[in-house]
Structures are given as C-alpha cells and as structure tokens.
Enzyme design. Structure first.
Site, PDB file in Angstrom:
ATOM      1  N   LYS A 142      32.873 -19.992   3.469  1.00  0.00           N
ATOM      2  CA  LYS A 142      32.794 -21.363   4.006  1.00  0.00           C
ATOM      3  C   LYS A 142      34.194 -21.834   4.400  1.00  0.00           C
ATOM      4  O   LYS A 142      34.375 -22.427   5.464  1.00  0.00           O
ATOM      5  CB  LYS A 142      32.154 -22.297   2.961  1.00  0.00           C
ATOM      6  CG  LYS A 142      30.661 -22.007   2.782  1.00  0.00           C
ATOM      7  CD  LYS A 142      30.054 -22.679   1.567  1.00  0.00           C
ATOM      8  CE  LYS A 142      28.634 -22.155   1.334  1.00  0.00           C
ATOM      9  NZ  LYS A 142      28.033 -22.646   0.089  1.00  0.00           N
TER      10      LYS A 142
ATOM     11  N   GLN B 148      29.361 -25.799  -5.291  1.00  0.00           N
ATOM     12  CA  GLN B 148      28.728 -24.475  -5.277  1.00  0.00           C
ATOM     13  C   GLN B 148      27.898 -24.272  -6.538  1.00  0.00           C
ATOM     14  O   GLN B 148      28.380 -24.491  -7.654  1.00  0.00           O
ATOM     15  CB  GLN B 148      29.822 -23.389  -5.159  1.00  0.00           C
ATOM     16  CG  GLN B 148      29.288 -21.993  -4.946  1.00  0.00           C
ATOM     17  CD  GLN B 148      28.532 -21.819  -3.636  1.00  0.00           C
ATOM     18  OE1 GLN B 148      28.989 -22.251  -2.590  1.00  0.00           O
ATOM     19  NE2 GLN B 148      27.368 -21.176  -3.691  1.00  0.00           N
TER      20      GLN B 148
ATOM     21  N   ASP C   7      25.225 -30.470   2.195  1.00  0.00           N
ATOM     22  CA  ASP C   7      24.253 -29.434   1.803  1.00  0.00           C
ATOM     23  C   ASP C   7      22.822 -29.970   1.901  1.00  0.00           C
ATOM     24  O   ASP C   7      21.866 -29.200   1.824  1.00  0.00           O
ATOM     25  CB  ASP C   7      24.514 -28.989   0.355  1.00  0.00           C
ATOM     26  CG  ASP C   7      25.329 -27.698   0.277  1.00  0.00           C
ATOM     27  OD1 ASP C   7      25.315 -26.931   1.258  1.00  0.00           O
ATOM     28  OD2 ASP C   7      25.962 -27.456  -0.766  1.00  0.00           O
TER      29      ASP C   7
END
Ligand code: NAP
Length: 294
Positions: free
Chosen positions: A53, A97, A120
C-alpha cells in the site's frame, strides 16, 4: 471458452488515471492525498500488505505515513492514536491493518475511525450508507470487482449472482452491491456460506459466480453453469516445490477445470488482487477531494 479478465491491466489503467488526477490536484495548488496506515505487531502477511500500500502511494504521488506500534500497545492507546489522526486535517485516509492482537477489539477500533477517513469502508456508517445506496467508501475488494465488471461491460441487470462467502470485507458487501439499483447491480443475489445446503445446485444457477471462501480450487466445473461469469476473489498460498519461492497462489476456483465452460473468468494471480489496492487509492483520492461526505 472463457475470456480472461485481466485485472492487472485494468488496475494499471486505473492507476494512471489516479496519478493524473493527483498531478492536477497539485498543479491547482492543493497537497497530494495522504494515506495513513497503522500496523500493530509484526505479522508477516500484514507487513507485506502494508508495504504494498505504501509503495502504491509512492507510485501515484500520494503522501503516506506508516505508524508502527508494538503488539503490546493497549486498546486505549491505539484508540488515542486513531483519534489523533481523525483530528489531523493533513491526513485524508486511515487504514488499520487487520488482524490486531487478541486483546484489541477490531470493531471498537473501526468504529472510532472518522467515517470520512475510513477509506477501507469498514465503519458501520459506511456499510449502512452503502446498503442505502448513499455515497460511501466501499471496501476495496468488492469495489475492485465492480470496476472489473464495468470495464468488461458485463451485463449484470436481471442476472442471478451467487456469492460464496459472507465475510464482512468481501462476501457480504459484494452481495449488497450486486443487488443495488445501479448500473453495475440489479442482480438477483444469493449469498451462500459454510452452512448452505445444496451449494452445487445453487452455484449451477449462477449467471455471475463470485467466489470468496478461502478454499483453494474448491469450485470446479460441476458448480458452473455454461457461459457463467466467474469472479475468483480467493487468494491462498499453497506449498509448491516447483516454484522458486516454494509456494503458489491459488484462487477458490479450479481455473483449468472451469475455463472451457465459463464466458469470463478472473485468474489468480492478476485478477481481483491488483484491483483491491487501486480501490484503496481511489477511496483515498475521494477522501482528499472530500466528495463522499460533501
Ligand atoms: P473469511 O473471512 O474466512 O470468510 C470466508 C467465508 O467463506 C465465510 O463466510 C465462510 O462461511 C465461507 N465458507 C467457508 N467454507 C465454505 C464452504 N465450504 N462453502 C461455502 N462457504 C464457505 O474470508 P475472506 O476474508 O472473505 O476471504 C476469502 C478469500 O478471499 C480468501 O482466500 C482471501 O485470501 C481472499 N481475499 C482476497 C483479496 C484480494 O485482494 N484478492 C482480498 C480479501 C480476501 P461462514 O461464514 O459460515 O464461516
């Protein structure tokens, strides 16, 4: 015979368009989009995902900040870090994460992220807005699938879409999106899971079959109707001595077995996978532009 849906190519095309928009933003005197990633502990797979990312941010001209915390960080301390980012106007998007250590409740963390920075798309407000058809950050993998269907101009209206797997990040949002009254939607959707009876018979009725169960090569030709569109989200590392790395990446679909029977298929790798990261970048650009919650 199936036509291969080239996710790598579509992802590269979309990346170029995003990079162009970023350079236009900068030319107009604005700062580039800024993505913050929180990584707790040292899970090998998480390290790789986050590194990818950060690399994508660099490629596209975004600013990225990686905040690492030891696995001993308390939930309260992590919540405080999230709140700091929520209040930082120089930071547009925040991802935490997963998985987190067992002593930290991931739902509490996700619900603390400002929905306007939740690129997200895991915050209940974004999931709720998505379900209502309102502007929302849509989680990256389902968004990537929609973009692939759109790119290949695959007709979805009136089709029967069977989704295998009901996870919060893939199967469930995928099923909601495919039934929406939207150009890529309007399907009749069946959402299946590990307790589903007659999975073979249900999958055989699918015009569009979306596999997200995490069982390598589980769905073979016996599950597939002739001419179906197959979207394989699965991504599992399996031991493969013939590879230099010692492993191969496998999808949830037995590609060789179904290839002759389907009309379109995403390969693994280079199918859905490359689209996921692009969707995250797209969401971060939207966050920087402030368009979802305008
Ligand atoms: P997950 O959280 O483990 O969920 C798996 C789902 O599949 C669950 O709903 C489970 O049912 C269902 N399932 C398991 N076995 C089944 C069976 N035999 N028949 C029918 N349903 C079954 O997995 P996930 O996070 O959604 O990920 C799924 C796969 O996609 C994994 O391989 C993952 O690595 C991959 N993935 C890829 C990307 C990408 O970028 N390409 C992104 C995310 C995930 P229950 O709910 O009843 O347990």
């Amino acid at each position: 015979m199936g036509q291969i849906i080239d996710g790598k190519f579509v992802a590269e095309t979309m990346k170029s368009a995003i990079a162009l928009e970023v350079s236009e933003l900068i030319q107009s005197g604005k700062r580039p989009p800024h993505l913050v990633a929180i990584l707790v502990g040292n899970n090998g797979a998480s390290e790789t995902y986050v590194a990818n990312k950060v690399k994508s941010c660099e490629e596209l001209g975004f600013i990225s900040t990686l905040l690492r915390f030891p696995p001993t960080i308390s939930e309260k301390e992590l919540l405080e870090e999230v709140l700091k980012i929520n209040h930082n106007a120089e930071m547009d998007g925040l991802i935490v994460q997963l998985p987190l250590p067992d002593h930290i409740n991931p739902d509490r963390i996700m619900e603390t992220i400002d929905p306007r920075k939740d690129v997200d798309g895991f915050h209940p407000i974004n999931i709720g807005r998505m379900a209502k058809g309102l502007p929302a950050y849509i989680s990256a993998t389902p968004q990537g699938v929609l973009d692939l269907l759109a790119y290949y101009k695959i007709e979805t209206a009136g089709k029967h879409c069977v989704v295998v797997g009901r996870s919060q990040i893939v199967g469930l949002p995928m099923s909601i999106l495919m039934q929406r009254n939207h150009p890529i939607g309007n399907c009749t959707v069946t959402l299946t899971h590990s307790k589903t009876k007659n999975l073979v018979e249900i999958c055989q009725q699918a015009d569009i079959l979306i596999a997200a169960l995490g069982k390598p090569e589980f769905l073979n030709a016996s599950y597939v109707k002739k001419g179906a569109v197959i979207i394989d989200v699965g991504l599992t590392r399996v031991v493969d001595e013939s590879k230099k790395s010692g492993f191969a990446l496998k999808g949830d679909v037995d590609f060789d077995d179904v290839f002759e029977k389907c009309s379109y298929i995403t390969p693994v790798p280079k199918g859905v996978g490359p689209m996921t990261i692009v969707s995250l970048m797209k969401n971060t650009l939207l966050a920087a532009k402030g368009v979802i919650y305008s």
